[in-house]
Design an enzyme around this catalytic site. Structure first.
Site, short mmCIF file in Angstrom:
data_model
loop_
_atom_site.label_atom_id
_atom_site.label_comp_id
_atom_site.label_asym_id
_atom_site.label_seq_id
_atom_site.Cartn_x
_atom_site.Cartn_y
_atom_site.Cartn_z
N HIS A 101 1.40 5.26 6.48
CA HIS A 101 1.13 5.85 5.17
C HIS A 101 1.30 7.37 5.24
CE1 HIS A 101 -1.02 1.94 5.10
NE2 HIS A 101 -0.51 1.89 3.88
N ASP A 105 -2.99 5.87 11.81
CA ASP A 105 -2.16 5.51 10.66
C ASP A 105 -0.91 6.38 10.67
OD1 ASP A 105 -0.95 4.89 8.29
OD2 ASP A 105 -2.73 5.14 7.04
N SER A 151 0.81 -1.22 0.00
CA SER A 151 0.00 0.00 0.00
C SER A 151 0.84 1.27 0.00
CB SER A 151 -0.94 0.01 1.21
OG SER A 151 -0.21 -0.20 2.41
#
Length: 604
Positions: free
Chosen positions: A572, A569, A326
């Site tokens: 990312h 998160d 990702s």
């Protein structure tokens, strides 16, 4: 006695004859001298007359307004035009002054008129017939004439093109020059230069077959301008070469983040339909935007700002593929946003299957229709295959085949540019513990160290690349590990980074270099294929401020955002943000590779 007298008379006669001849010669010499003087006077008078006539020939571009008025007033009472004078006398002028004939033809090649409505002078491009004559009487070829503009843009015109005062376009059949409009100040500048120097320069480097596309816009001081432009062109090319050479020698990954208000490269609002909710921090409620205002600055060179138009041209007709987890999806979406902003027709940029969400599927492909170019993503978080084996109880057990590359590999092995990555999924519980999880052939390791498993997987990947990717066609990159910034726990145990709004400014607070990337570097050394390692670990470690943190989803309540059960998160990156800099480095790598290939071809 008689004989003596006879001879005496004969002698006297001879003497008289001699005197007569001498007198006649003297007379003729005098006459000859006078004739010579007279001829000289006549020749001088003719020469002066012709010179005066040429100097003050009746023309709308004449430099003397007094003579212009005389001729213009007399022109009302006669049917002979200035051009007819020149045509009648041209044989004589061409005999005495061969260069003048060519000059007059060049002058005739461009006619001048005044627009009564705008009171602006407009200039018609030479007709095909006049251009052909001009080409015949001048050296072969055509030198493009630059229109005086602030940015020194060269503009070319075709038959019957006109420059007008306000919004006249220069229409050219060549791609990229159609409907180019001159601004009012530029048109006035052209008019001024036309009146002060109305001679079209001789053409060079054009054959008779394409004479209709001769570039014929007139500029003042053409020779000096051309020489200056030629000099600047050489200097510009040399500076460009030196700059690209500096990029080749530069370590892109040894540097610092600097504030730059000209960033980001695109606005999040302009790419909301492409940025996954997970990465769209501003839309999800993040208020501070300073994290978008940083540029990565290597110590040894100046990294070029990513020019979307230039990159689209470089990638025309090609396939650029991202393969990995990702974090590569993060980079993939960043590049699509940058390039779509540069595309002229954004409706002709779309995902081939009409998808608008980019999580869960095995592959995605965005096509830039006008460039016949695709930028694709193949999901393969380990680069080797996730597998299932039957358990003793009859159920299926998940394993990781360290000896098999990802299933989608045959679909991208012929791509022009491939960017691989892996790393983050090797930190999860199953991979970190390595118990009954790693498999080679039919053998499942009861226990295997994660670094050894990673080495086996990367070795499998490297052998596949060496066997299947053509290095003369494809550029291969491996993007390194992207740093995470969890504080107070990990991604699944309450780790947080929501209070971070500025980068780390002291290197001593950076994390230890990931051991897995050391393993990767050792494997890369023994590959036959030239793989460019994008070692972004350190540059991302500074950016503790760039993660989505609590802004990974819309419409969360304050309690949900702070709840330890709902992890943040901190792996990312928000978009626009840090992955844009990865793409700028990718852009610099493509530029330098193209430069090296061009020089190798020249040497070859």
């Amino acid at each position: 006695m008689a004989d003596a007298t006879k001879y005496e008379l004969i002698g006297v006669g001879n003497n008289n004859n001699n005197h007569l001849v001498t007198d006649l010669k003297n007379i003729f010499s005098i006459l000859k001298a006078r004739k010579t003087v007279a001829f000289a006077y006549v020749f001088t008078l003719v020469f002066v007359s012709v010179t005066v006539f040429l100097a003050f020939s009746p023309s709308q571009n004449a430099s003397s307004p007094w003579f212009t008025n005389i001729f213009s007033s007399s022109s009302t009472t006669t049917t002979t035009t200035p051009d007819s004078y020149k045509s009648q006398l041209s044989p004589f002028f061409s005999f005495l002054f061969p260069n003048t004939t060519n000059s007059s033809r060049s002058t005739n090649a461009t006619s001048q008129s005044r627009n009564p409505n705008t009171n602006e002078e407009t200039f018609k491009a030479p007709s095909l017939e006049n251009m052909t004559k001009s080409l015949v009487n001048s050296s072969q070829g055509a030198v493009p004439v630059s229109v005086p503009r602030t940015n020194q843009t060269t503009v070319s015109t075709t038959k019957n093109s006109t420059l007008q005062g306000n919004s006249t376009s220069l229409v050219n059949k060549e791609v990229g020059v159609k409907n180019q409009t001159l601004k009012p100040d530029e048109a006035k500048s052209v008019k001024k230069n036309q009146s002060s120097n109305a001679t079209v320069p001789s053409a060079t480097n054009v054959s008779s077959s394409n004479a209709s596309s001769v570039k014929g816009v007139v500029s003042n001081n053409y020779t000096a301008s051309l020489a200056k432009k030629k000099k600047n062109g050489k200097n510009g090319a040399r500076e460009k070469d030196e700059y690209l050479e500096s990029l080749i020698k530069c370590d892109f990954f040894d540097g610092e983040w600097v504030k730059d208000d000209s960033y980001p490269l695109y606005e999040s609002d302009s790419c909301t339909d492409l940025i996954d909710e997970q990465f769209n921090c501003i839309r999800n409620g993040r208020l501070d935007k300073n994290f978008q205002k940083y540029k990565w600055k290597p110590k040894g060179c100046i990294l070029p700002r990513l020019d979307g138009h230039r990159m689209l041209d470089l990638l025309r007709g090609k396939r650029l593929v991202f393969v990995g987890d990702s974090l590569n999806r993060n980079m993939w979406e960043s590049l699509i946003c940058i390039l779509r902003k540069a595309a002229k027709h954004k409706s002709r940029v779309y995902e081939v299957n009409g998808r608008v969400h980019f999580r869960g599927e095995a592959s995605y492909s965005f096509i830039f229709k006008d460039y016949n170019f695709t930028v694709e993503l193949f999901v393969s978080p380990f680069l080797v295959q996730e597998w299932e084996m039957p358990d003793k109880n009859g159920t299926k057990k998940e394993t990781l085949r360290l000896d098999l590359v990802g299933r989608s590999s045959d679909q991208y092995k012929d791509a022009d540019i491939i960017v691989f990555n892996t790393g983050h999924w090797w930190t999860h519980d199953k991979t970190a513990k390595g118990e009954d999880y790693y498999q080679e052939g039919s053998h499942i390791y009861h226990e295997l160290n994660v670094l050894e498993a990673f080495r086996k997987a990367i070795t499998t990947w490297s052998r596949w690349v060496d066997a299947n990717v053509n290095p003369s066609k494809s550029m291969v990159f491996f993007r390194g590990y992207s740093a995470s910034h969890f504080s107070g726990g990990q991604w699944n145990s309450g780790g947080a980074c929501d209070s971070e709004t500025e980068p780390i400014d002291n290197e001593k607070y950076l994390n230890q270099y990931p051991p897995k990337m050391g393993v990767l570097e050792n494997v890369l050394k023994f590959m036959k294929t030239d793989v460019t390692y994008l070692n972004i670990t350190r540059m991302t470690d500074f950016r503790k401020d760039g993660h989505p943190s609590i802004y990974r989803k819309q419409n969360l309540s304050p309690e949900e955002r702070k709840s330890p059960l709902r992890y943040q998160d901190c792996s990312h990156w928000c978009l626009p943000g840090v992955p844009d800099a990865w793409n700028e480095i990718l852009y610099a790598e493509i530029l330098t590779r193209q430069y090296q290939n061009q020089h190798q071809q020249k040497r070859g």
